[in-house]
Motif scaffolding. Structure first.
Motif, PDB file in Angstrom:
ATOM      1  N   LEU A   1      -2.625  -1.657  56.794  1.00 10.70           N
ATOM      2  CA  LEU A   1      -3.869  -2.425  56.856  1.00 10.70           C
ATOM      3  C   LEU A   1      -3.763  -3.473  57.954  1.00 10.70           C
ATOM      4  O   LEU A   1      -2.661  -3.888  58.329  1.00 10.70           O
ATOM      5  CB  LEU A   1      -4.124  -3.115  55.507  1.00 10.70           C
ATOM      6  CG  LEU A   1      -4.331  -2.173  54.327  1.00 10.70           C
ATOM      7  CD1 LEU A   1      -4.437  -2.964  53.029  1.00 10.70           C
ATOM      8  CD2 LEU A   1      -5.590  -1.326  54.545  1.00 10.70           C
ATOM      9  N   ASP A   2      -4.920  -3.905  58.405  1.00 16.26           N
ATOM     10  CA  ASP A   2      -4.948  -4.890  59.477  1.00 16.26           C
ATOM     11  C   ASP A   2      -4.140  -6.130  59.114  1.00 16.26           C
ATOM     12  O   ASP A   2      -3.355  -6.637  59.917  1.00 16.26           O
ATOM     13  CB  ASP A   2      -6.412  -5.283  59.736  1.00 16.26           C
ATOM     14  CG  ASP A   2      -6.708  -5.294  61.220  1.00 16.26           C
ATOM     15  OD1 ASP A   2      -5.733  -5.316  61.992  1.00 16.26           O
ATOM     16  OD2 ASP A   2      -7.889  -5.271  61.593  1.00 16.26           O
ATOM     17  N   ASN A   3      -4.365  -6.598  57.865  1.00 10.61           N
ATOM     18  CA  ASN A   3      -3.680  -7.845  57.487  1.00 10.61           C
ATOM     19  C   ASN A   3      -2.228  -7.626  57.059  1.00 10.61           C
ATOM     20  O   ASN A   3      -1.571  -8.549  56.608  1.00 10.61           O
ATOM     21  CB  ASN A   3      -4.481  -8.580  56.396  1.00 10.61           C
ATOM     22  CG  ASN A   3      -4.607  -7.742  55.137  1.00 10.61           C
ATOM     23  OD1 ASN A   3      -3.976  -6.674  55.042  1.00 10.61           O
ATOM     24  ND2 ASN A   3      -5.405  -8.201  54.187  1.00 10.61           N
ATOM     25  N   GLU A   4      -1.757  -6.396  57.202  1.00  8.94           N
ATOM     26  CA  GLU A   4      -0.338  -6.133  56.881  1.00  8.94           C
ATOM     27  C   GLU A   4       0.514  -5.995  58.143  1.00  8.94           C
ATOM     28  O   GLU A   4       1.709  -5.734  58.057  1.00  8.94           O
ATOM     29  CB  GLU A   4      -0.225  -4.814  56.104  1.00  8.94           C
ATOM     30  CG  GLU A   4      -0.694  -4.869  54.674  1.00  8.94           C
ATOM     31  CD  GLU A   4      -0.591  -3.509  53.998  1.00  8.94           C
ATOM     32  OE1 GLU A   4      -0.505  -3.472  52.765  1.00  8.94           O
ATOM     33  OE2 GLU A   4      -0.583  -2.480  54.705  1.00  8.94           O
TER      34      GLU A   4
ATOM     35  N   LEU B   1       9.465  -4.355  50.799  1.00 11.05           N
ATOM     36  CA  LEU B   1       8.299  -5.043  51.380  1.00 11.05           C
ATOM     37  C   LEU B   1       7.856  -6.260  50.559  1.00 11.05           C
ATOM     38  O   LEU B   1       7.429  -7.267  51.101  1.00 11.05           O
ATOM     39  CB  LEU B   1       7.138  -4.066  51.557  1.00 11.05           C
ATOM     40  CG  LEU B   1       7.343  -2.987  52.621  1.00 11.05           C
ATOM     41  CD1 LEU B   1       6.077  -2.146  52.774  1.00 11.05           C
ATOM     42  CD2 LEU B   1       7.736  -3.574  53.967  1.00 11.05           C
ATOM     43  N   GLY B   2       7.977  -6.132  49.226  1.00  6.90           N
ATOM     44  CA  GLY B   2       7.549  -7.230  48.365  1.00  6.90           C
ATOM     45  C   GLY B   2       8.299  -8.505  48.726  1.00  6.90           C
ATOM     46  O   GLY B   2       7.725  -9.587  48.888  1.00  6.90           O
ATOM     47  N   ARG B   3       9.584  -8.355  48.897  1.00  5.49           N
ATOM     48  CA  ARG B   3      10.441  -9.498  49.228  1.00  5.49           C
ATOM     49  C   ARG B   3      10.044 -10.074  50.592  1.00  5.49           C
ATOM     50  O   ARG B   3       9.962 -11.295  50.777  1.00  5.49           O
ATOM     51  CB  ARG B   3      11.879  -8.970  49.298  1.00  5.49           C
ATOM     52  CG  ARG B   3      12.949  -9.953  49.016  1.00  5.49           C
ATOM     53  CD  ARG B   3      12.743 -10.573  47.658  1.00  5.49           C
ATOM     54  NE  ARG B   3      13.506 -11.778  47.558  1.00  5.49           N
ATOM     55  CZ  ARG B   3      14.738 -11.803  47.037  1.00  5.49           C
ATOM     56  NH1 ARG B   3      15.279 -10.712  46.561  1.00  5.49           N
ATOM     57  NH2 ARG B   3      15.392 -12.926  46.978  1.00  5.49           N
ATOM     58  N   LEU B   4       9.787  -9.179  51.506  1.00  8.16           N
ATOM     59  CA  LEU B   4       9.429  -9.640  52.858  1.00  8.16           C
ATOM     60  C   LEU B   4       8.072 -10.334  52.853  1.00  8.16           C
ATOM     61  O   LEU B   4       7.838 -11.261  53.623  1.00  8.16           O
ATOM     62  CB  LEU B   4       9.433  -8.469  53.849  1.00  8.16           C
ATOM     63  CG  LEU B   4      10.733  -7.674  53.956  1.00  8.16           C
ATOM     64  CD1 LEU B   4      10.686  -6.743  55.168  1.00  8.16           C
ATOM     65  CD2 LEU B   4      11.953  -8.582  54.082  1.00  8.16           C
TER      66      LEU B   4
ATOM     67  N   ASP C   1      19.924 -11.965  49.969  1.00 12.55           N
ATOM     68  CA  ASP C   1      19.944 -10.562  50.406  1.00 12.55           C
ATOM     69  C   ASP C   1      18.706  -9.846  49.895  1.00 12.55           C
ATOM     70  O   ASP C   1      18.164 -10.185  48.853  1.00 12.55           O
ATOM     71  CB  ASP C   1      21.174  -9.848  49.827  1.00 12.55           C
ATOM     72  CG  ASP C   1      22.438 -10.347  50.489  1.00 12.55           C
ATOM     73  OD1 ASP C   1      22.353 -10.741  51.669  1.00 12.55           O
ATOM     74  OD2 ASP C   1      23.475 -10.366  49.822  1.00 12.55           O
ATOM     75  N   VAL C   2      18.319  -8.866  50.657  1.00  9.02           N
ATOM     76  CA  VAL C   2      17.209  -8.027  50.198  1.00  9.02           C
ATOM     77  C   VAL C   2      17.831  -6.726  49.717  1.00  9.02           C
ATOM     78  O   VAL C   2      18.423  -5.977  50.501  1.00  9.02           O
ATOM     79  CB  VAL C   2      16.219  -7.748  51.348  1.00  9.02           C
ATOM     80  CG1 VAL C   2      15.063  -6.898  50.850  1.00  9.02           C
ATOM     81  CG2 VAL C   2      15.725  -9.045  51.941  1.00  9.02           C
ATOM     82  N   VAL C   3      17.750  -6.511  48.417  1.00  5.21           N
ATOM     83  CA  VAL C   3      18.426  -5.345  47.844  1.00  5.21           C
ATOM     84  C   VAL C   3      17.443  -4.191  47.709  1.00  5.21           C
ATOM     85  O   VAL C   3      16.321  -4.349  47.242  1.00  5.21           O
ATOM     86  CB  VAL C   3      19.025  -5.694  46.466  1.00  5.21           C
ATOM     87  CG1 VAL C   3      19.796  -4.507  45.892  1.00  5.21           C
ATOM     88  CG2 VAL C   3      19.932  -6.915  46.580  1.00  5.21           C
TER      89      VAL C   3
END
Ligand SMILES: Nc1ncnc2c1ncn2[C@@H]1O[C@H](COP(=O)(O)OP(=O)(O)OP(=O)(O)O)[C@@H](O)[C@H]1O
Length: 873
Positions: free
Chosen positions: A552-555, A715-718, A805-807
């Protein structure tokens, strides 16, 4: 420079000793030409220098030059006794400015006479020489005694220069003169052959020179000539086998100095465009004898990053060398080439390529032999005038600041590389540049089609009109990666046909402009320009991989950040607006990603600083990610080697733009990936771009690009990070804005001599009203504190988030043998944390993920859904 005073006694002694040296001594040690001898003009032609007195008594300056060349006949009859050594020839040459050169060469019995005749033929008549000698000034470069340098390459000539400087400096006081005498005596002693050397070679004069010695003598001589001011170009040799992959026709024409440059820059193989165009475009070193030998005009179309710059730089430098007998020949210096480019960065980059070639052509320590002027906007006009005009042609109102290019400083620029706007600006202000452009030997339009897009067509037209329409010798070279196909064909037709086309052209827009441009360029060659089109198959490099990410544009911020974390490397991210660059840069900075902005509203200095900063962060195998956030100002021609990824954050406005943007990676045979972030709103435009990008036939769709698999679980974490980074940016922005308003209020109040107090805002509706010196009214103060607290809170939260960390989903830290399957994982389909730990193959940010490149993941062909599935498997 203050007048040089000479210690004549020392000079006299040094001169005698220098002259006494014969070749046999050269076998054993380099001949040092004593510093004082040089300073006193013994090796040069300083008019008015003191002559060494025969009786050793200091004489008044006689105004008469002492010159070791005075007794030379045209064939170099006597120079330091060397002509008596069997097998050695001596050539004497004098340039128009009076600079002198003695060159030694091997003679074999048979050709001895011929060689001397040949030398004679090359020399000016004695009367001419005398006249020139009289013209020579104190600034004349001292003669290069080649064998002095021959023993120790360029360091010897540096040493010589140093000694000269020392000697000059030492003449400033009586004490210094004594010191100089001492030095000169020492130098002269050093020049004397040692007794041991003498006794070993008593009969050397009568012997032919041992071939080994001569070989080293001549080979050193070659390298000594590389950068010495008096190098004869004809004596430079190059072993063609070192460039065996280059086409024979190129090697047979190209000047040895340029072959050396090509090798020096590591271009052991030509690119296709170079191999195809150079045999056509190079001017032979000796005057062409037939029409076929004359270099052709060219329209060359080749993929991005395929080495087009070198393809026109070599013919231009060849033209310069063909007009000279030595690197520093001071004969007339016309404008050999005018190169016009669409952007400043590109012009400066091309300038750099030329400078590198020139440096590499003379080797280490050599001086520049051609003056090249980059003429671009955003830089001081005054300095550009100084670059254009040699010292002798400067206007009175220009200061005569020292020239970093040494002797070349006295000559006018022979190659001008510029952008349309500034070139035309300078042309309007003075007749000098139009007069030079009129006779330009070569005209290059690089990124020709883009030149038409810059909105400067009128100025470009005016520049082209300056060219002499009757100069049939002028060569025109037009380069691009993207030129309309039908137009290409038409452009390749003869002048008459093009003229007819222009008349008939009913087309509007760019095509019509292009036809007009071609007419104005007016290919002088009656044969018409040769079309070399290497873009039939593809306009981008074969090593370029292309992919896309639907989002999406906002992503887009999120997906960009994901890419930057997931695949380390150097990124060139293209955006369609300056505002987007300005918005994204602080965001990435907050996320600890190094980024540099580049857009048209930055001043030139900042643009170059950004570009330079970005380049510095890139090195082969660098693990840190860095990003250049740019508008299309960076789309064309910019050559930043080792850019690993290009990201089209916004869809480019045209197919050409897509090609040029993508072409910033995968340059010169390197690999590279171009990725489109495609929003639903951009889909229909993407379809039409794909049609235009399809190689053949017109109207067919280019095959859809592969989707890059995405690791959705991270992605959620980011997202959290992105949100915090944005909020932080907004908070800081608010604080900055308030501070600016605050400062403004203070200033205004001070000027109006109004004292503001806490309770008395000037305008109750204006929250920015503040008291003088107090840093703000009550409301403002409170707000500022609030903002400061928010900023601090967000900074802390973001720092905390970034430190974690991003697991990857499915990975449990407790189980070291566990890992995420699917995307980016090891060959067995799963990445084990244990293995990653042991082998160091783990991803730097995403725990439980193996390392892979975006190209590998793209090639692995995991579709988006499949990727998700396997990830969670
Ligand atoms: N013969 C060669 N061998 C290896 N590398 C080369 C050769 N010629 C040029 N290069 C390198 O290739 C890179 C791209 O060259 P250049 O910038 O001239 O490409 P270009 O065709 O003008 O690209 P663009 O169309 O994007 O402007 C440069 O880094 C250059 O140093």
């Amino acid at each position: 420079m203050p007048p040089i005073r000479h210690d004549k006694k020392a000079a006299k002694r040094a001169q005698r000793e220098a002259q006494a040296v014969s070749l046999r001594d050269l076998k054993w040690k380099p001949v040092e030409i004593p510093a004082m001898a040089l300073a006193s003009g013994s090796m040069g032609s300083r008019r008015g220098a003191a002559a060494p007195a025969a009786d050793g008594v200091e004489e008044e300056e006689q105004g008469d030059e002492w010159d070791p060349f005075a007794n030379l006949d045209e064939a170099g009859g006597d120079f330091m006794g060397l002509q008596e050594v069997k097998g050695v020839g001596v050539k004497y040459q004098e340039t128009e400015s009076g600079a002198k050169r003695v060159e030694f060469y091997q003679l074999d019995g048979d050709n001895e006479q011929d060689s001397q005749e040949e030398v004679k033929a090359r020399l000016p008549a004695k009367a001419d020489r005398k006249q020139k000698k009289a013209k020579a000034t104190a600034a004349t470069v001292p003669v290069d005694v080649s064998f002095e340098a021959s023993q120790s390459t360029s360091t010897a000539s540096k040493g010589k220069k140093r000694k000269l400087d020392e000697a000059e400096a030492s003449t400033s006081s009586k004490d210094n003169e004594k010191e100089a005498e001492k030095k000169a005596t020492q130098a002269a002693k050093a020049a004397k052959p040692s007794a041991a050397a003498k006794s070993d070679h008593d009969d050397a004069d009568s012997l032919a020179i041992p071939s080994g010695l001569f070989a080293s003598f001549t080979s050193n001589l070659d390298s000594a000539q590389d950068g010495s001011p008096s190098s004869t170009l004809s004596s430079i040799r190059f072993e063609d086998r070192k460039l065996s992959s280059w086409p024979k026709p190129v090697l047979s024409i190209l000047h040895p100095a340029l072959k050396r440059a090509v090798l020096g820059l590591g271009f052991t193989k030509p690119t296709s465009v170079q191999a195809k165009t150079l045999p056509l475009s190079l001017l032979p070193l000796s005057a062409p004898t037939s029409e076929e030998e004359r270099p052709r005009d060219l329209i060359a179309l080749a993929q991005t990053g395929s080495g087009k710059t070198l393809a026109y730089a070599l013919p231009i430098l060849q033209r310069v060398l063909a007009s000279r007998s030595s690197f520093y020949d001071s004969a007339s210096r016309p404008l050999h080439a005018l190169i016009i480019l669409p952007t400043r960065e590109l012009a400066l980059q091309v300038y750099e390529v030329f400078q590198k070639l020139v440096d590499a052509s003379v080797g280490e320590g050599g001086k520049k032999w051609v003056r090249i002027a980059p003429i671009v906007g955003g830089m001081s006009e005054e300095r550009q005038w100084r670059l254009l005009r040699g010292r002798k042609n400067r206007r009175n109102d220009e200061d005569g600041a020292a020239d970093e290019e040494g002797e070349e400083g006295s000559h006018d620029a022979e190659i001008v590389i510029g952008t349309v706007g500034r070139l035309w600006e300078l042309c309007k202000s003075d007749d000098y540049l139009p007069t030079r452009i009129r006779d330009a030997g070569t005209l290059v339009l690089d990124e020709a089609d883009r030149l038409l897009e810059t909105g400067k067509f009128q100025e470009l037209s005016s520049l082209l009109e300056l060219l002499d329409p009757d100069n049939d010798e002028r060569q025109t070279l037009l380069f691009s990666a993207t030129l309309d196909a039908t137009l290409q064909v038409n452009l390749a037709k003869s002048r008459a046909k093009v003229a007819r086309m222009v008349k008939q052209s009913k087309k509007g827009g760019k095509d019509a402009l292009m036809v007009k441009l071609v007419e104005q360029v007016g290919f002088r060659d009656q044969r018409g320009p040769e079309l070399v089109d290497l873009t039939v198959e593809a306009k981008t490099s074969e090593s370029l991989k292309e992919g896309k990410i639907d989002c999406l544009d906002n992503e887009k911020d999120l997906y960009l950040y994901y890419l930057l974390l997931r695949y380390s490397g150097s990124y060139l991210v293209f955006l369609n607006s300056i505002d987007s660059v300005r918005r994204l840069q602080p965001l990435l900075t907050n996320l600890n990603v190094q980024s540099f902005p580049l857009h048209g509203e930055m001043d030139q200095r900042s643009r170059l600083r950004s570009l330079d900063g970005f380049k510095k962060t890139i090195s082969p195998g660098a693990s840190k990610t860095s990003v250049l956030l740019a508008t299309d100002v960076a789309a064309r021609g910019l050559d930043v080697p080792l850019v690993s990824h290009v990201v089209h954050f916004h869809l480019p406005r045209s197919a050409d733009s897509y090609i040029h943007r993508s072409g910033r990676t995968a340059r010169a045979g390197q690999s590279g990936l171009s990725l489109v972030l495609l929003a639903p709103s951009e889909k229909s435009r993407w379809m039409s771009l794909r049609k235009q990008l399809a190689p053949t036939p017109a109207g067919s769709l280019k095959e859809e690009l592969k989707d890059l698999p995405i690791l959705h679980s991270v992605l959620g974490r980011l997202k959290t990070r992105i949100r915090l980074a944005k909020e932080l940016d907004e908070a800081r922005h608010r604080s900055r804005k308030e501070k600016a308003e605050d400062d403004w209020m203070k200033k205004m109040a001070e000027e109006a001599e109004i004292a503001l107090d806490d309770d008395d805002d000037i305008d109750p509706d204006a929250p920015q009203a503040r008291k003088v010196g107090g840093g703000g009214g009550k409301k403002g103060k409170g707000k500022s504190k609030e903002d400061a607290a928010t900023t601090r809170r967000l900074e802390a939260e973001l720092a905390d988030e970034l430190s974690q960390d991003v697991v990857v989903r499915g990975v449990r830290r407790k189980f070291l043998t566990g890992g995420a399957a699917g995307v980016g994982s090891g060959a067995d389909g799963a990445s084990s944390m244990l293995r990653d730990l042991v082998e160091g193959t783990g991803h730097a940010t995403f725990v439980g993920l193996g390392r892979s490149t975006a190209e590998q993941d793209l090639e692995a062909g995991l579709g988006k859904k499949k990727g998700r599935k396997s990830e969670s498997a």
